[in-house]
Scaffold this active site. Structure first.
Site, PDB file in Angstrom:
ATOM      1  N   LYS A   9       0.821  -1.205   0.000  1.00 56.44           N
ATOM      2  CA  LYS A   9       0.000   0.000   0.000  1.00 56.44           C
ATOM      3  C   LYS A   9       0.867   1.272   0.000  1.00 56.44           C
ATOM      4  CE  LYS A   9      -4.009  -2.207   2.237  1.00 56.44           C
ATOM      5  NZ  LYS A   9      -4.915  -2.183   3.421  1.00 56.44           N
ATOM      6  N   TYR A  49     -12.327  -2.897  -3.217  1.00 53.10           N
ATOM      7  CA  TYR A  49     -12.881  -2.919  -1.856  1.00 53.10           C
ATOM      8  C   TYR A  49     -14.402  -2.872  -1.856  1.00 53.10           C
ATOM      9  CZ  TYR A  49      -8.305  -2.406   0.440  1.00 53.10           C
ATOM     10  OH  TYR A  49      -7.032  -2.610   0.930  1.00 53.10           O
ATOM     11  N   THR A  91      -5.600  -7.420  10.644  1.00 55.38           N
ATOM     12  CA  THR A  91      -5.917  -6.157   9.961  1.00 55.38           C
ATOM     13  C   THR A  91      -5.422  -4.944  10.749  1.00 55.38           C
ATOM     14  OG1 THR A  91      -7.869  -7.199   9.005  1.00 55.38           O
ATOM     15  CG2 THR A  91      -7.821  -4.796   8.994  1.00 55.38           C
ATOM     16  N   ARG A 102       2.486  -6.653   9.180  1.00 57.02           N
ATOM     17  CA  ARG A 102       1.820  -5.520   9.847  1.00 57.02           C
ATOM     18  C   ARG A 102       2.322  -5.371  11.285  1.00 57.02           C
ATOM     19  NH1 ARG A 102      -4.116  -7.054   7.414  1.00 57.02           N
ATOM     20  NH2 ARG A 102      -4.100  -5.678   5.576  1.00 57.02           N
ATOM     21  N   ASN A 112      -2.090   0.363   7.066  1.00 55.98           N
ATOM     22  CA  ASN A 112      -1.679  -0.987   7.484  1.00 55.98           C
ATOM     23  C   ASN A 112      -0.854  -1.742   6.444  1.00 55.98           C
ATOM     24  OD1 ASN A 112      -3.746  -1.705   5.798  1.00 55.98           O
ATOM     25  ND2 ASN A 112      -4.855  -2.965   7.292  1.00 55.98           N
ATOM     26  N   HIS A 115      -1.953  -5.387   1.498  1.00 53.05           N
ATOM     27  CA  HIS A 115      -3.187  -6.147   1.291  1.00 53.05           C
ATOM     28  C   HIS A 115      -2.843  -7.563   0.849  1.00 53.05           C
ATOM     29  CE1 HIS A 115      -7.111  -7.369  -0.311  1.00 53.05           C
ATOM     30  NE2 HIS A 115      -6.415  -7.872  -1.317  1.00 53.05           N
ATOM     31  N   GLU A 126      -9.480 -10.538  -7.563  1.00 52.79           N
ATOM     32  CA  GLU A 126      -8.563  -9.399  -7.440  1.00 52.79           C
ATOM     33  C   GLU A 126      -7.459  -9.444  -8.510  1.00 52.79           C
ATOM     34  OE1 GLU A 126      -7.445  -9.808  -3.330  1.00 52.79           O
ATOM     35  OE2 GLU A 126      -9.402  -9.105  -2.624  1.00 52.79           O
TER      36      GLU A 126
HETATM   37  P1  DAT Z   1      -7.820  -6.897   5.484  1.00 50.61           P
HETATM   38  O1  DAT Z   1      -7.046  -5.816   4.774  1.00 50.61           O
HETATM   39  O2  DAT Z   1      -7.037  -7.469   6.639  1.00 50.61           O
HETATM   40  O3  DAT Z   1      -8.345  -7.963   4.547  1.00 50.61           O
HETATM   41  P2  DAT Z   1     -10.537  -5.885   5.618  1.00 50.61           P
HETATM   42  O4  DAT Z   1     -10.776  -6.521   4.301  1.00 50.61           O
HETATM   43  O5  DAT Z   1     -11.495  -6.172   6.726  1.00 50.61           O
HETATM   44  O6  DAT Z   1      -9.072  -6.201   6.172  1.00 50.61           O
HETATM   45  O7  DAT Z   1     -10.523  -4.300   5.437  1.00 50.61           O
HETATM   46  C1  DAT Z   1      -9.891  -3.718   4.310  1.00 50.61           C
HETATM   47  C2  DAT Z   1      -9.115  -2.502   4.771  1.00 50.61           C
HETATM   48  O8  DAT Z   1     -10.011  -1.514   5.273  1.00 50.61           O
HETATM   49  C3  DAT Z   1      -8.150  -2.789   5.918  1.00 50.61           C
HETATM   50  O9  DAT Z   1      -6.896  -3.247   5.441  1.00 50.61           O
HETATM   51  C4  DAT Z   1      -8.072  -1.469   6.615  1.00 50.61           C
HETATM   52  C5  DAT Z   1      -9.450  -0.875   6.419  1.00 50.61           C
HETATM   53  N1  DAT Z   1     -10.328  -1.134   7.569  1.00 50.61           N
HETATM   54  C6  DAT Z   1     -10.934  -2.296   7.887  1.00 50.61           C
HETATM   55  N2  DAT Z   1     -11.673  -2.191   8.991  1.00 50.61           N
HETATM   56  C7  DAT Z   1     -11.538  -0.906   9.390  1.00 50.61           C
HETATM   57  C8  DAT Z   1     -12.053  -0.151  10.482  1.00 50.61           C
HETATM   58  N3  DAT Z   1     -12.861  -0.692  11.392  1.00 50.61           N
HETATM   59  N4  DAT Z   1     -11.664   1.145  10.578  1.00 50.61           N
HETATM   60  C9  DAT Z   1     -10.851   1.718   9.681  1.00 50.61           C
HETATM   61  N5  DAT Z   1     -10.332   1.064   8.616  1.00 50.61           N
HETATM   62  C10 DAT Z   1     -10.671  -0.229   8.484  1.00 50.61           C
HETATM   63 MG    MG Z   2      -9.814  -7.881   3.096  1.00 45.90          MG
END
Ligand code: DAT
Ligand code: MG
Length: 151
Positions: A9, A49, A91, A102, A112, A115, A126
């Site tokens: 990222k 996303y 995450t 991370r 973070n 991805h 994806e």
């Molecule tokens: P991951 O990236 O571990 O697959 P995810 O798909 O649940 O996690 O979410 C995608 C991204 O969105 C994640 O890398 C960071 C952001 N994100 C997720 N949950 C969040 C939250 N509660 N507050 C702020 N950003 C969040």
């Molecule tokens: Mg995800």
């Protein structure tokens, strides 16, 4: 062999972590089969996303992921989808295991680092979003016999 979509990222690219992150996947024994440095459009970020559309953090997630270049990659190898998720960690970087990507490099949920696809179906979707089929290469590594007992 499985394939996973992994994206470094913008924060990690800016912080000069690209090489270290790629090195972790190489040392693990996975094979890089596609890679590009790109600044992703709002449209592509939204498709990537899509499952998070409507959530309170969606707008800031869009701004973050489109703010500067990312490194989009496809990695190939045995059970790479689940294993890459373990290598990446939780995450929330504060909850990510020490030693995970991370857990090692990040502190903020909204910054973070990286991805990784969460399932085989997500990986397929994806990879197709970010790469043309011909951009995902098939080639052999001479070291493969030293990474896998059976080809
Ligand atoms: P991951 O990236 O571990 O697959 P995810 O798909 O649940 O996690 O979410 C995608 C991204 O969105 C994640 O890398 C960071 C952001 N994100 C997720 N949950 C969040 C939250 N509660 N507050 C702020 N950003 C969040
Ligand atoms: Mg995800």
């Amino acid at each position: 062999m499985e394939r996973s979509f992994i994206m470094i990222k913008p924060d990690a690219v800016q912080r000069g972590l690209t090489g270290e992150i790629i090195s972790r996947f190489v040392k693990k024994g996975y094979k890089l089969v596609a890679m590009k440095l790109m600044q992703i459009s709002r449209e592509l970020a939204t498709m990537h996303y899509t499952e998070h559309q409507g959530k309170p953090f969606f707008e800031s997630l869009m701004q973050y992921t489109t703010s500067a270049p990312v490194v989009a990659m496809v990695w190939e190898g045995k059970e790479v989808v689940a294993t890459a998720r373990m290598m990446i960690g939780d995450t929330n970087p504060l909850q990510a295991a020490p030693g995970s990507i991370r857990g090692t490099y990040g502190v903020d949920l909204g910054r973070n680092i990286i991805h990784g696809s969460d399932s085989l179906a997500s990986a397929k979707r994806e990879i197709a979003l970010f790469f043309q089929p011909e951009e995902v290469l098939m080639y052999s590594l001479t070291l493969e016999n030293w990474m896998y007992e059976q080809g």
